[in-house]
Design an enzyme around this catalytic site. Structure first.
Site, mmCIF file in Angstrom:
data_model
loop_
_atom_site.group_PDB
_atom_site.id
_atom_site.type_symbol
_atom_site.label_atom_id
_atom_site.label_comp_id
_atom_site.label_asym_id
_atom_site.label_seq_id
_atom_site.Cartn_x
_atom_site.Cartn_y
_atom_site.Cartn_z
ATOM 1 N N SER A 1 0.876 -1.091 -0.034
ATOM 2 C CA SER A 1 -0.224 -0.026 -0.113
ATOM 3 C C SER A 1 0.742 1.265 0.005
ATOM 4 O O SER A 1 2.096 1.439 0.295
ATOM 5 C CB SER A 1 -0.791 0.106 1.256
ATOM 6 N N LYS A 2 0.243 2.420 -0.257
ATOM 7 C CA LYS A 2 0.851 3.744 -0.164
ATOM 8 C C LYS A 2 1.709 3.763 1.125
ATOM 9 O O LYS A 2 2.621 4.323 1.324
ATOM 10 C CB LYS A 2 -0.098 4.655 -0.629
ATOM 11 N N ARG A 3 0.725 3.355 2.146
ATOM 12 C CA ARG A 3 1.387 3.544 3.681
ATOM 13 C C ARG A 3 2.656 2.693 3.696
ATOM 14 O O ARG A 3 3.431 3.096 4.495
ATOM 15 C CB ARG A 3 0.207 3.106 4.485
ATOM 16 N N GLU B 1 5.222 4.760 2.485
ATOM 17 C CA GLU B 1 5.614 6.003 3.237
ATOM 18 C C GLU B 1 6.430 5.208 4.579
ATOM 19 O O GLU B 1 7.342 5.881 4.901
ATOM 20 C CB GLU B 1 4.538 6.769 3.873
#
Ligand code: GLU
Length: 506
Positions: free
Chosen positions: A265-267, A270
């Site tokens: 995921s994008k998370r 990050e």
């Protein structure tokens, strides 16, 4: 005669384009090119609540950057225009009606409150999210439970309704997925999905089937997350009488987190410090900016190669493929069933390989913005030479500045201490003498080095004693390409200036 291959990428424009999405584009594209077919981009924007300004343009930009241009799209047009589902609204209602008339779908008048009430009333520990399914439908307000006259009256009166598919009970639906082989579903476990919403817009389920049919799609490749919807789609193909034209399906495996389980995921990006979207995405609501592979400094060819290998190989050890080679080699039956873990270090390895292979003149325009961004006016000829000197040390495009900033601006000497530790009068004299001689030196790296070596010998020094200090004086630290190439490039005045600055600081 077999039909011309036609595939589609059908994104809902709701935000940044995940690398899994680009991989879906890529596999569609490769398959289409391999078979001399067409690649269609269809924008699936029927869910007006999820409209995100700029998201559609962003998709075009990503495909353009990747060099995966569709043959037909909302921008390009084509024989099946429009390619934006919101502009095809008028097409879908007739098919919903056809399904209702044939008894495969029904009108449902339940208000949002009634649905909410049903969910909270029927909730049990074993069934925390009760579905509107074959068991539930008989307890709800729809054209199955209400008398026909009342149904007609409600419709006449303009009561909002949706159309739901009437899932059969206890049937097994089977199909052969090009990646996963035979897949089967028990229809009793699938809910009565909404096909047409109260605003007259179709849901994804109806629109995807109608448009794949009307657009003559022969092969539908999409992410594995859509597999649970497949029985609904298969039944719609059958109920609408189009079974013979149904595309072949391939549900592509997920791209997984590098650590642990589940979809990347994008998370995760990050958290672990790497991009997940193709290009920078600025969320128009929150203003949050998410960095993309492009802006992180990946070359599009490398990005494509990375994605190609995340779930496919041609059975050999080969890892580096041009797009043309991929078109030649790609086959859907070599796509893996299991998800591939994303490995950022490996992704960087690919980019490094591509930077080494890319002709310098093609790197110049790609590196220029990173240099200009630092306030430096770039001379293309000079930058070309710098790139040649530092490229083997560069993995991502911003590395060209990190590895070559001292060619453009006078660096701060961060490792002066390393000179100081072994500094003496003899070395000082050496540098002063060498500088004085530079005025008459011929300005080419090999001549400069020869002249340096002579002086080292004449002064009874060892080359190693003065090379590292010279490097630190010119570069600021213990890195960079061959020292005399740097001297040649920055020129006489700048070389002298940097040595003088260092001598003053010692
Ligand atoms: N609109 C769907 C999505 O956003 C497309 C799925 C499909 O290709 O059928 O992924």
């Amino acid at each position: 005669m077999s039909r011309k291959v036609r595939v589609r990428f059908a994104p809902s424009p709701t935000g940044g384009l995940h690398l899994g999405g680009v991989r879906t584009v890529l596999y569609n594209y490769l398959f289409a090119r391999h078979h001399g077919g067409d690649f269609v981009l269809r924008i699936e924007d029927t869910d007006q609540n999820r409209y995100v300004p700029g998201a559609e343009e962003y998709i075009y930009n990503c495909l353009q950057w990747c060099g995966l241009e569709p043959d037909e799209s909302p921008l390009k047009g084509g024989p099946h225009a429009p390619y934006r589902q919101s502009e095809r609204k008028a097409q879908y209602a007739q098919y919903a009606k056809q399904l209702v008339d044939a008894g495969h779908a029904y009108y449902a008048f339940d208000t949002p409150e009634e649905l909410e009430d049903m969910r909270s009333r029927m909730k049990t520990e074993a069934n925390p999210t009760p579905q509107y399914d074959y068991k539930m439908r008989s307890h709800m307000r729809n054209s199955i439970t209400l008398p026909q006259a009342e149904v007609e009256q409600l419709i006449q009166a303009g009561t909002p309704y949706v159309v739901r598919i009437k899932m059969p009970v206890g049937e097994t639906i089977k199909f052969t997925d090009l990646v996963r082989g035979e897949v089967s579903f028990d229809t009793s476990l699938v809910d009565d999905k909404v096909l047409l919403k109260a605003d007259g817009m179709p849901t994804y389920h109806l629109a995807v089937v109608v448009d794949d049919y009307l657009m003559g799609i022969t092969h539908a490749f999409r992410g594995e997350e859509w597999l649970p919807s497949a029985p609904v789609h298969l039944l719609l193909w059958k109920y609408l009488g189009w079974e013979k034209e149904m595309p072949e399906w391939a549900h592509l495996p997920l791209i997984l987190k590098p650590d642990g389980h589940g979809k990347l995921s994008k998370r995760d990006g990050e958290r672990l410090g790497f991009p997940v979207f193709a290009m920078n995405w600025a969320d128009p609501k929150t203003g949050e900016l998410t960095q993309g592979f492009k802006e992180r400094g990946f070359l599009s060819e490398a990005f494509i190669n990375i994605l190609a290998m995340l779930g496919w190989n041609d059975g050999t050890e080969q890892e580096i493929y041009s797009l043309d080679e991929l078109v030649k080699q790609f086959s859907i039956d070599r796509v893996h069933k299991g998800g591939a873990k994303f490995d950022y270090e490996k992704a960087k390895w690919f980019n490094h390989q591509y930077i080494q292979r890319k002709p310098t003149e093609e790197l110049v325009p790609l590196v220029t913005p990173y240099i200009a961004d630092k306030g430096v006016t770039v001379d293309a000829g000079y930058l070309h030479k710098v790139i040649d000197l530092v490229k083997e040390r560069c993995t991502l495009l911003p590395d060209f500045w990190e590895q070559g900033h001292f060619f453009f601006t006078t660096p701060e000497i961060t490792e002066l201490q390393a000179i100081k530790d072994k500094w003496n009068e003899q070395k000082k004299t050496f540098f002063e003498t060498w500088m004085a001689g530079l005025d008459s030196a011929s300005w080419a790296h090999d001549a400069l080095e020869a002249n340096f070596n002579e002086l080292v010998a004449a002064q009874g020094l060892k080359k190693g004693d003065v090379m590292l200090p010279l490097r630190i004086m010119l570069v600021g630290g213990k890195y960079g390409p061959h020292v005399f190439n740097i001297v040649e490039m920055i020129g006489k005045e700048e070389t002298k200036k940097r040595i003088e600055n260092a001598l003053n600081a010692l």
